[in-house]
Design an enzyme around this catalytic site. Structure first.
Site, PDB file in Angstrom:
ATOM      1  CB  VAL A   1      -0.980   0.045   1.196  1.00 44.54           C
ATOM      2  CG1 VAL A   1      -2.038  -1.036   1.055  1.00 44.54           C
ATOM      3  CG2 VAL A   1      -0.231  -0.106   2.513  1.00 44.54           C
TER       4      VAL A   1
ATOM      5  N   GLY B   1       8.109   4.142   0.105  1.00 46.13           N
ATOM      6  CA  GLY B   1       8.861   5.346   0.424  1.00 46.13           C
ATOM      7  C   GLY B   1      10.323   5.113   0.128  1.00 46.13           C
ATOM      8  N   GLY B   2      11.103   6.129   0.392  1.00 45.61           N
ATOM      9  CA  GLY B   2      12.518   6.032   0.094  1.00 45.61           C
ATOM     10  C   GLY B   2      13.222   4.966   0.897  1.00 45.61           C
TER      11      GLY B   2
ATOM     12  N   GLY C   1      11.714   2.239   2.444  1.00 47.61           N
ATOM     13  CA  GLY C   1      11.108   0.923   2.510  1.00 47.61           C
ATOM     14  C   GLY C   1       9.701   0.937   1.975  1.00 47.61           C
TER      15      GLY C   1
ATOM     16  CE  LYS D   1       7.492   4.039   7.650  1.00 47.54           C
ATOM     17  NZ  LYS D   1       7.164   5.255   8.406  1.00 47.54           N
TER      18      LYS D   1
ATOM     19  CG  ASP E   1       9.266  16.934   6.152  1.00 48.74           C
ATOM     20  OD1 ASP E   1       8.943  17.875   5.402  1.00 48.74           O
ATOM     21  OD2 ASP E   1       9.752  15.873   5.733  1.00 48.74           O
TER      22      ASP E   1
END
Lengths: 685, 218
Positions: A296, A299-300, A302, A319, A413
């Site tokens: 689903v 990302g950078g 994993g 994750k 962030d």
């Protein structure tokens, strides 16, 4: 407290404990004196129980031989002659064992003040009655003594060990213990050459103090504290519950008059179930214990999978991150912080952590699955939100961020990707990886450089319509920009980009940008190129303009006055920016919102879910079209992997304390009768 | 008593774990631990539960103690450097040398961090090995299990001993001495209960051990 008192007590002793002299391997391993000391000690004075007995065999071989017997590798216990003062500064490790006695001490001594209550350190034997009992029946009578603490301490920390042992200075030592003399013989050269250094007790070296002050060191200590509390809580709870289960079993079988072979059969079955539970307690959680249903996220560092835990059928978002990549990118700390935040979470506004575990290559966070997708997807699909919807979602986002702030973290962030829509349509904040005390310094440098490189002529003024159209087409081209390793600065406040000090209000800037994007369809500072974005950020006060649409069909997109007022109270210089939730709540824009009962309200959109494992609101990682969105993400990931040199091996200590949650917290169903629900605490005491 | 399990908060401006609030689980844990640990309960806690298989009971504890040592050593691993601890020892009297069991070389004198790393990696491999520590339900332990368990425990003990002898000041400075003490006590009572280590194995902390055993009414 007590240990502190004891420590100060020790340090105030007239004869402070001495530090062991440094090991000199060639000396300490010499074995010739061992037999001698053995015979002497057995003839002259029976060895005190506090004495470290000297090995019977002269050679260190014995250790090896014995060790080699049972299985695995042979190993050596190299025994060297005892030093003059082995345990001098160790007495305080007993502190925990004597809570009551220390309490008495604490009562008479002001904490932190050196107090002369500890007779332990008195070196001369005639004043020490326990030495007499040593010779008779070591340690057995201490319990009856009034001064239990003192006595026991004596038995443990031999007063002779606590002496300073200056070379040749302590004649008393030889007087009362021949053993001591022998040891002095053995160590004479060492001691003579290297006089015992001054006591180092509690005086940390500068490098030690520096390490002790490191946030990472403190974090590990805190994690260890919580870990052990948790462990013993769990263990004693388990034992207590187990006892109850057995009682229930016995009562139950007795009531049913089960006897003889029937009883034995039921008992064996009961014991078998208990054994299964026990075995599961030591089974490490592994990724094999999860069935992957679908990917689903990507990302950078994993991937994120929808997964189901085999034994409990729990659905979760798993994750998975490569240790090597994280170490390479200096992101270990961020993942650990995320884990810490997640384990502390008990609010519906933040995504909950179910388990954290690791193997050699990867670390895993098993989190609550939030099926509605993230706000990037929602915005990509909807473009501009109605003002009332923007108000609702922004308010929920403020609540989520406020929970993070209550835990003491600043995200710094925040972007739409960090907010998820749960099954009921409400918002949850996720991905706290950056919410540490410090951003990666390299990243700050690079951001600062980019800002500095921007020249003023780079600033391009574009019409609202142009910007919206441009942003839409960029999003189409690269929908998952923010997921890549570098991330986007679009929502970051200038003070964070510049590495200046910032406060909780840093996150309010980001939320202001997100609110802007909700209302306008593009974030306030996005440019056509990264350079343009940097230029816009540098000149944010010039770029931030109220979007104006003049074409009749676009008029509905114009912001209301109160909406624009909210935006500019958030996207503002730190000194003018709102910085507390009550200030936000009292903005006219938010007054229609009942903040305290937000989650009870009907959200604008409730995901239509086909069961708890519906991944329809996430990109499909089986569809080529969706995967194309991640091309950039994958490329950057490959780039990182290519330069990866720190392998998994270096990482052991990085990841200590990462693992969270017992594999099995379930109890077996008792054979019959009700499931024991009682408080485990009550039966233990 | 209040600081016995005190959680140290850093002075960092942005990294502020909240004070343990009354009523939270952590607070509950703290109360509970203070009331429980340090009394005689650990002695009871290590005893084999009625009807349990002794190997199963030992296996779960070996895994637990491995994790505990990993956690404890992890807190001071930054202090335990090849310069500070060039030899794995428990005070100057006891040195430990590492033999990786390949029969090729003599036991190697390693620095403490290298030794611990080798030890933990070695132990981890065994604990993860279905042959030695079966995890599947119903699979029996191998005949070598007790020897394996003892070897692991004996080696884990050396890490405790090293921490006590070389890093106890740092443990105190970090505020985890109570946790270490409780945990070591648990370890000792366990190996004592099932006679898993010999007196000789435990010699580097003998005085401490005697105190613990005597204090818990052995």
């Amino acid at each position: 407290m007590f240990s502190r008192v004891l420590k100060s007590t020790n340090s105030g002793n007239p004869t402070p404990p001495s530090k062991e002299p440094p090991t000199t391997p060639s000396k300490t391993r010499s074995g010739h004196a061992h037999t001698k000391s053995q015979s002497q000690s057995s003839t002259a004075v029976p060895p005190s129980p506090s004495r470290i007995p000297v090995p019977t065999t002269p050679s260190s071989r014995s250790g090896m031989d014995r060790a080699g017997r049972d299985g695995y590798a042979k190993e050596n216990v190299r025994t060297a002659p005892p030093p003059p003062s082995p345990h001098g500064d160790r007495s305080s490790y007993l502190s925990f064992l004597f809570p009551q006695q220390q309490q008495q001490q604490a009562a008479v001594s002001a904490p932190g003040t050196p107090v002369k209550v500890n007779k332990v350190a008195q070196p001369t034997i005639p004043h020490n009655p326990t030495t007499v009992s040593h010779t008779q029946q070591p340690q057995l009578q201490y319990g009856a003594d009034e001064d239990v603490h003192m006595q026991t301490m004596r038995g443990t920390i031999d007063p002779r060990m606590l002496k300073g042992m200056p070379p040749g200075g302590a004649g008393g030592a030889m007087r009362y213990n021949p053993l001591e003399r022998v040891q002095e013989d053995v160590h004479m050269k060492t001691v003579a050459r290297e006089p015992a250094p001054p006591p180092k007790e509690r005086v940390m070296q500068p490098w030690e103090r520096e390490l002790l002050d490191k946030a990472e060191t403190k974090r590990k200590a805190t994690v260890a504290q919580i870990y052990f509390l948790d462990y013993y809580f769990d263990l004693l709870g388990y034992l207590s519950a187990r006892k109850k289960r057995l009682e229930t079993f016995k009562v139950d079988t007795a009531e049913r008059n089960v006897t003889g072979s029937d009883y034995n059969r039921e008992l064996a079955s009961y014991n078998g179930r208990e054994r299964v539970v026990l075995r599961k307690r030591r089974t490490k959680l592994r990724v094999e214990h999860f069935r992957i249903i679908a990917q689903v996220g990507q990302g950078g560092y994993g991937s994120v999978y929808l997964a189901r835990k085999n034994d409990s059928n729990e659905v979760c978002a798993l994750k998975k991150m490569r240790k090597g990549t994280l170490a390479k990118m200096d992101e270990v700390k961020h993942v650990l912080v995320e884990r810490d935040i997640l384990t502390a979470v008990k609010t519906p506004w933040l995504v909950r952590l179910l388990y954290a575990f690791q193997d050699r290559e990867h670390v895993y966070l098993a989190m609550e699955y939030v099926p509605g997708g993230d706000f990037r997807t929602l915005l990509n699909n909807s473009g501009v939100l109605k003002e009332e919807h923007a108000r609702f979602y922004a308010a929920e986002m403020f609540m989520g961020v406020n929970e993070l702030h209550k835990l003491g973290y600043i995200h710094r962030d925040l972007k739409p990707e960090n907010f998820l829509v749960d099954g009921t349509g409400h918002v949850k904040l996720t991905d706290f990886g950056l919410a540490t005390g410090a951003l990666n310094p390299l990243r700050i440098d690079s951001m600062k450089n980019k800002l500095d490189q921007v020249k003023d002529q780079d600033l391009i003024f574009r019409s609202t319509l142009e910007r919206r159209t441009m942003y839409r087409s960029m999003r189409m081209a690269e929908p998952r920009y923010a997921d890549s390793v570098v991330g986007s600065p679009d929502y970051m406040p200038p003070e964070v980009l510049r590495g200046k000090t910032y406060t909780y209000s840093a996150d309010y800037w980001s939320l202001g940008c997100i609110l802007f994007e909700f209302l306008c369809g593009f974030p306030p500072f996005s440019g056509h190129t990264p350079e343009e974005t940097w230029a816009n950020l540098k000149n944010w006060h010039k770029v931030l303009r109220r979007p104006v649409y003049d074409r009749p069909e676009d008029l509905i997109f114009n912001l209301s006055d109160i909406a624009w007022d909210a935006v500019i109270r958030l996207i503002a210089h730190p000194k003018d920016r709102l910085s507390a939730l009550p200030d936000v709540q009292s903005l006219p824009f938010f007054t229609p919102i009942p903040f305290s009962s937000l989650r009870a309200r009907d959200p604008p959109f409730v995901p239509m879910l086909d069961g708890e494992t519906d991944v329809g609101y996430f990109d499909s990682f089986e569809s080529e079209a969706d995967m194309a969105k991640y091309a950039e993400v994958f490329k950057k990931q490959r780039d990182v992997a290519a330069v990866e040199e720190k392998g998994g091996k270096a990482g052991r200590n990085n990841w200590v304390g990462f693992t969270f949650g017992r594999h099995v917290n379930a109890v077996p169903m008792p054979p019959r009768g009700p499931k024991p629900e009682g408080e485990p605490l009550q039966t233990i005491f | 008593m209040s600081t016995l399990f005190n959680l140290k908060n850093g002075p960092s401006r942005t990294f502020k774990p909240k004070k343990v609030a009354e009523g939270t689980k952590q607070w509950q844990l703290k109360q509970y631990a203070q009331a429980t640990l340090g009394s005689g309960n650990l002695r009871t806690a290590v005893q084999l539960p009625e009807g349990e298989d002794v190997q199963e009971w030992i296996a779960v504890h070996v895994v637990d103690f491995f994790n505990h040592v990993n956690m404890l050593y992890g807190t001071i691993s930054e202090f335990c450097t090849p310069t500070e601890c060039p030899v794995m020892n428990a005070g100057p009297k006891y040195e430990f040398h590492w033999d990786d069991g390949d029969g090729q070389r003599r036991a190697a004198q390693l620095s403490a961090p290298a030794y611990v790393e080798a030890l933990m990696t070695w132990a981890q491999t065994i604990l993860d090995d279905e042959k030695h520590f079966p995890q599947k339900i119903g699979v029996k332990f191998p005949p070598t299990f007790m020897a394996t368990a003892k070897t692991i425990l004996r080696r884990l003990f050396r890490v405790y001993a090293h921490i006590y002898h070389s890093h106890f000041d740092q443990i105190c400075a970090l505020g985890i001495e109570a946790h270490l003490n409780t945990n070591y006590r648990h370890f000792l009572l366990f190996v004592d209960e099932f006679k898993l280590l010999s007196e000789k194995d435990l010699v580097p902390l003998e005085d401490f051990n005697n105190t613990i055993l005597q204090e818990t009414g052995k």
